[in-house]
Design an enzyme around this catalytic site. Structure first.
Site, PDB file in Angstrom:
ATOM      1  N   ARG A  76       3.220   5.662  17.501  1.00  0.00           N
ATOM      2  CA  ARG A  76       1.814   5.331  17.770  1.00  0.00           C
ATOM      3  C   ARG A  76       1.613   4.961  19.247  1.00  0.00           C
ATOM      4  O   ARG A  76       0.522   5.074  19.778  1.00  0.00           O
ATOM      5  CB  ARG A  76       1.418   4.162  16.857  1.00  0.00           C
ATOM      6  CG  ARG A  76      -0.038   3.757  16.916  1.00  0.00           C
ATOM      7  CD  ARG A  76      -0.367   2.841  15.749  1.00  0.00           C
ATOM      8  NE  ARG A  76      -1.638   2.146  15.919  1.00  0.00           N
ATOM      9  CZ  ARG A  76      -2.150   1.289  15.046  1.00  0.00           C
ATOM     10  NH1 ARG A  76      -1.499   1.022  13.929  1.00  0.00           N
ATOM     11  NH2 ARG A  76      -3.290   0.696  15.265  1.00  0.00           N
ATOM     12  N   THR A 104       0.823  -1.211   0.000  1.00  0.00           N
ATOM     13  CA  THR A 104       0.000   0.000   0.000  1.00  0.00           C
ATOM     14  C   THR A 104       0.859   1.263   0.000  1.00  0.00           C
ATOM     15  O   THR A 104       0.367   2.347  -0.269  1.00  0.00           O
ATOM     16  CB  THR A 104      -0.919   0.042   1.248  1.00  0.00           C
ATOM     17  OG1 THR A 104      -0.117  -0.080   2.419  1.00  0.00           O
ATOM     18  CG2 THR A 104      -1.944  -1.082   1.215  1.00  0.00           C
ATOM     19  N   ASN A 156       3.232  -4.159  13.528  1.00  0.00           N
ATOM     20  CA  ASN A 156       2.931  -4.972  14.714  1.00  0.00           C
ATOM     21  C   ASN A 156       3.325  -6.444  14.548  1.00  0.00           C
ATOM     22  O   ASN A 156       3.307  -6.979  13.454  1.00  0.00           O
ATOM     23  CB  ASN A 156       1.439  -4.903  15.009  1.00  0.00           C
ATOM     24  CG  ASN A 156       0.611  -5.453  13.864  1.00  0.00           C
ATOM     25  OD1 ASN A 156       0.423  -4.784  12.856  1.00  0.00           O
ATOM     26  ND2 ASN A 156       0.120  -6.676  13.985  1.00  0.00           N
ATOM     27  N   ASP A 186      -1.250  -3.602  19.095  1.00  0.00           N
ATOM     28  CA  ASP A 186      -1.210  -3.250  17.666  1.00  0.00           C
ATOM     29  C   ASP A 186      -0.701  -1.819  17.484  1.00  0.00           C
ATOM     30  O   ASP A 186      -1.210  -1.072  16.656  1.00  0.00           O
ATOM     31  CB  ASP A 186      -2.599  -3.419  17.024  1.00  0.00           C
ATOM     32  CG  ASP A 186      -2.574  -3.207  15.514  1.00  0.00           C
ATOM     33  OD1 ASP A 186      -1.496  -3.345  14.909  1.00  0.00           O
ATOM     34  OD2 ASP A 186      -3.635  -2.888  14.941  1.00  0.00           O
ATOM     35  N   GLY A 226       0.230  -6.760   5.656  1.00  0.00           N
ATOM     36  CA  GLY A 226      -0.323  -8.087   5.961  1.00  0.00           C
ATOM     37  C   GLY A 226      -0.141  -8.458   7.422  1.00  0.00           C
ATOM     38  O   GLY A 226      -0.244  -9.630   7.774  1.00  0.00           O
ATOM     39  N   GLY A 227       0.121  -7.465   8.261  1.00  0.00           N
ATOM     40  CA  GLY A 227       0.368  -7.706   9.682  1.00  0.00           C
ATOM     41  C   GLY A 227      -0.815  -8.297  10.424  1.00  0.00           C
ATOM     42  O   GLY A 227      -0.669  -8.817  11.528  1.00  0.00           O
ATOM     43  N   GLU A 228      -2.008  -8.219   9.823  1.00  0.00           N
ATOM     44  CA  GLU A 228      -3.202  -8.814  10.452  1.00  0.00           C
ATOM     45  C   GLU A 228      -3.478 -10.210   9.884  1.00  0.00           C
ATOM     46  O   GLU A 228      -4.514 -10.804  10.160  1.00  0.00           O
ATOM     47  CB  GLU A 228      -4.411  -7.906  10.215  1.00  0.00           C
ATOM     48  CG  GLU A 228      -4.553  -6.787  11.233  1.00  0.00           C
ATOM     49  CD  GLU A 228      -3.414  -5.785  11.187  1.00  0.00           C
ATOM     50  OE1 GLU A 228      -3.136  -5.264  10.092  1.00  0.00           O
ATOM     51  OE2 GLU A 228      -2.789  -5.546  12.233  1.00  0.00           O
TER      52      GLU A 228
END
Lengths: 551, 265
Positions: A330, A176, A260, A303, A192-194
């Site tokens: 964050r 992205t 994450n 996260d 694609g961390g999820e």
């Protein structure tokens, strides 16, 4: 006006000129010295230091109230438009959801060409079909895609020249970010961390698309720090890279913020620090070799990512000349690092933080996890997030969007890794002042703010890297995912979810001018100059609006 | 040491989180008060056993095997109040398709509780009374209609409730009656505004941003105000209505009425 009659042989001469090199070309040297041509915006963050600071100064605090709308380009696709336009020699290159590229006349907003890549149906993206823009180098345009590819286009006519797989779409790898062009290479990271990926940064030869190097963000067996994972957790440990990095040509290091670890919310399922998740990594630009790392949030259960832009500056820091990196993370802390060594120099909370009681001498957080059912500050979207900050060498301040008064309540559960599927390990809810009250999510789709500032609000903070504290802040009623732009005349441009486009005095924090563009601004403005006129462009909702002073 | 750390974390969290504590664990007074308005968890769990033994054969484990009925989601053919459900269970329904059950009072209470808890043995099941009685209370003794509008009738100063039953849960509606201060949505908090030309505006917020606020004032006028034009702008944390003085059965009736309001059909 009647078209001029031109003898045919003139066209022959014109076509001979076109094949001559250098004219209109964008070699690496021009990008390296982007500050020498402030009329252009050549990389995602305006230059390798990622300062988003333009030396243009035609617009000033005195005349900025005279800005007038010049043109609008409407997006044809619904959804948050997070693209960052690049401008070179009067031509703007901007992407549109899901994976289109347009070459646009930067003076009129009329489109020269549009290239459309349709991602395969199996592409999976956690948080919206976003694309944040292109990279330019020589005669090509480069775009990553939601189905995990990198595509090179001819910069003049938009025709695809090569198209390579960056990651396996069936395992939910995606791209992205806007790629980063350094020397003769194009670098990207993977999202694609999820979904239980194993993240990496990969470089391709700009001419051919051949892979030059690939560095995993999770070390494999035998590599240093592999023991920050247990068993086979590292194979699906996430650590994506979905925000464009920065580059220091003197050190020959590229810097990348890593996302994450997975599963996101069940840290107990992946014991250890989980390196290099939630870290900044410094990679050699030629070999991809890891030079150093600094981890912001070890064994992250929130996260929090560290997918922010590494902002670089050279300055006298507390009496000593230093090459520093500034980072509003964050996780709620603002950091100053030595970017030569990765040494921690300073770190302080910029919003309310309760997951940690402070940082130790090495910058490692002292964890204070909250009891089950109790809220964690900052909330899941973080004290800030991916939106690009700005550093102004003129004011010496670092500007970014923070979320205040925003918390979430986490719950964790055991997650099973199934290839290509969500690998989350729990979930969260936003702390609300009343049951069933509307809450804040990713992006804004409602013109009515019925969640109110009781759920969270935004604070533009002007951080002094010398102290690690905010010199001033400018609050908005709703939260903001807007990035920042500063100029040589000490103007600060930014937006917010409310749709206001603001010009603020970068020294004092006073609002000078604003206009309601009607929908969320979820990227940073850019500025450029054509034929002696300075323009500033910003995307609000589905419209890219460009402003300049009237004669 | 470990215990100490946990306690100190809990104390730290509590210190800064009054807002949440109200939300998650109502104060002892409210809990006791709610006890008069909802089924006990013992009743819900007893209901699970009765339901599995007597009802699941026809209605299914998820309560959705009889056409037009979804017990878990509270969708019935005719029933609205808890009394309606009781009467159907004890008298039968559907011209003999559903037999009459001869439950004792505790078992009957348990089945209703289990259905009202959405089949969640850990859930909350509040009393839901008779909509017709509830409407009378809404118009009269309860004084709801003094501020709220329903289906085109009544003032617009408080939120219109014509479709409230479709967008809010029974528990949330009940809390709005019993403890409005913890139930009111932040956007609906009463506002008091004084403008530069010395006009005082009392009203309800409709929308707000950094520079403007949109309200409906006490004369039901839509007003949009620039914050820079205001001398004062106060948002009251207290709702304009006090906790209701209606009895537990009356509250159940009003909730039953509110749940029947589902907008234009």
């Amino acid at each position: 006006m009647k078209p001029m009659r031109i003898p045919p042989y003139i066209f022959c001469i014109a076509s001979l000129l076109a094949v001559m090199p250098a004219s209109g070309q964008l070699p690496y040297e021009r990008i390296l010295n982007a500050h020498d041509e402030p009329q252009n915006w050549l990389t995602y963050n305006g230059g390798y230091m990622s300062q988003r600071h333009s030396l243009l100064d035609q617009l000033t605090p005195d005349n900025v109230s005279g800005l007038k709308l010049q043109w609008v380009l409407q997006n044809q696709v619904f959804g948050a438009w997070q693209s960052n336009p690049l401008i070179v020699d009067g031509i703007m290159y901007v992407t549109e959801r899901p994976n289109s590229v347009m070459a646009v006349d930067a003076v009129t907003g009329r489109v020269f060409w549009k290239y459309r890549h349709v991602p395969v149906e199996g592409a999976r993206i956690c948080c919206g079909a976003n694309n944040r823009g292109v990279a330019l180098l020589d005669d090509k345009v480069y775009m990553g895609t939601l189905d995990g590819r990198l595509i090179a286009l001819d910069r003049v006519n938009g025709q695809p020249l090569w198209n390579v797989e960056v990651g396996d779409v069936n395992l939910s790898y995606s791209v992205t970010m806007a790629p980063l062009a350094v020397k003769d290479k194009i670098m990207v990271g993977v999202g694609g961390g999820e979904f239980g990926i194993r993240g990496y940064v990969v470089a391709y030869e700009a001419d051919t698309g051949d892979q030059a190097w690939k560095t995993y963000t999770i070390p494999g067996p035998g590599e240093p720090n592999h023991d920050s994972w247990e068993g086979d957790d590292w194979e699906h440990g996430g650590a994506p890279v979905w925000i464009t990095g920065s580059f220091d040509p003197d050190l020959n290091l590229t810097y990348w913020g890593v996302g994450n670890p997975g599963p996101d919310w069940n840290a107990g399922q992946r014991p250890g620090d989980n390196l290099y998740s939630d870290s900044v990594i410094a990679l050699d630009a030629d070999s991809g070799e890891l030079s150093w790392h600094f981890q912001f949030t070890p064994n992250d259960p929130y996260d929090y990512d560290s997918t922010q832009v590494p902002v670089l500056a050279d300055m006298v820091w507390r009496g000593e000349p230093k090459k520093i990196m500034m980072w509003a993370n964050r996780n709620g802390y603002f950091y100053v690092l030595d970017r030569v060594t990765g040494e921690f120099l300073e770190g302080k909370p910029y919003v309310k933080v309760n997951w940690s009681s402070g940082l130790d001498a090495n910058g490692r957080p002292i964890a204070t996890p909250q009891p089950e059912g109790m809220p964690t500050y900052p909330g899941n979207q973080g004290g800030t997030n991916w939106y690009p900050p700005s550093f102004s060498p003129s004011t010496g301040l670092f500007y970014f969007s923070a979320w205040e008064n925003y918390a979430t309540i986490y719950r964790s559960e055991e997650a099973e890794y199934i290839p290509g599927r969500a690998f989350l390990g729990g979930g969260f809810s936003v702390l609300a002042p009343a049951p069933e009250a509307p809450t804040i999510g990713i992006g804004r789709t409602n013109p009515i703010n019925n969640w109110t500032n009781e759920m969270g609000y935004s604070s533009l903070k002007a951080m002094d890297p010398q102290t690690g504290e905010a010199r001033w802040s400018y609050n908005q009623f709703d939260v903001s995912d807007s990035g920042m732009l500063t100029t040589g005349s000490d103007l600060l441009f930014t937006g917010g979810r409310e749709g206001y486009f603001h010009a603020i005095d970068a020294r004092s924090g006073e609002l000078i001018w604003n206009v309601n563009l009607g929908s969320q601004i979820v990227m940073a403005p850019v500025t450029y100059m054509v034929d002696g006129v300075q323009y500033v462009s910003v995307i609000s909702g589905n419209s890219l609006s460009t402003f300049a002073l009237e004669d | 040491m470990k215990y100490l750390r946990v306690i100190s974390q809990a104390l730290r969290a509590m210190g800064c989180l009054g807002m949440l504590l109200i939300l998650i664990s109502p104060g002892a007074g409210l809990a006791q008060e709610l006890g008069d308005h909802q089924y006990t968890s013992q009743a819900i769990q007893a209901g699970l056993r009765i339901y599995s033994r007597e009802c699941a054969l026809c209605h299914g484990p998820q309560g959705d095997l009889v056409g037009g009925v979804n017990l878990r989601l509270g969708q019935f053919k005719t029933a609205q109040s808890d009394e309606d459900l009781r009467s159907i269970v004890t008298s039968g329904a559907g011209a003999g398709q559903m037999p009459a059950f001869n439950f004792n009072e505790a078992d009957l209470n348990g089945v209703i509780a289990y259905i009202r808890a959405g089949f969640n043995p850990e859930g909350v099941a509040i009393f839901i009374g008779d909509p017709a009685r509830g409407e009378a209370l809404f118009q009269g003794k309860g004084e709801c209609a003094n501020c709220h509008r329903v289906n085109g009738v009544g003032p617009r100063t408080a939120p219109d409730l014509s479709e409230i039953g479709a967008i809010r849960s029974p528990a949330s509606l009940q809390r709005n009656l019993l403890d409005p201060a913890t139930a009111i949505l932040p956007i609906n908090r009463p506002v008091r505004i004084v403008t530069r030309n010395e006009e005082t505006i009392i009203g309800r917020r409709l929308n707000e941003d950094t520079y403007t606020v949109q309200v409906i004032d006490s004369q039901e006028r839509l007003r949009s105000l620039q914050k820079s034009d205001l001398v004062s702008y106060e948002i009251s944390m207290a709702p304009s209505k006090p906790p209701t003085t209606l009895s537990s059965a009356e509250v159940a009736d009003v909730v039953g009425y509110l749940l029947s309001l589902r907008g234009l059909q």
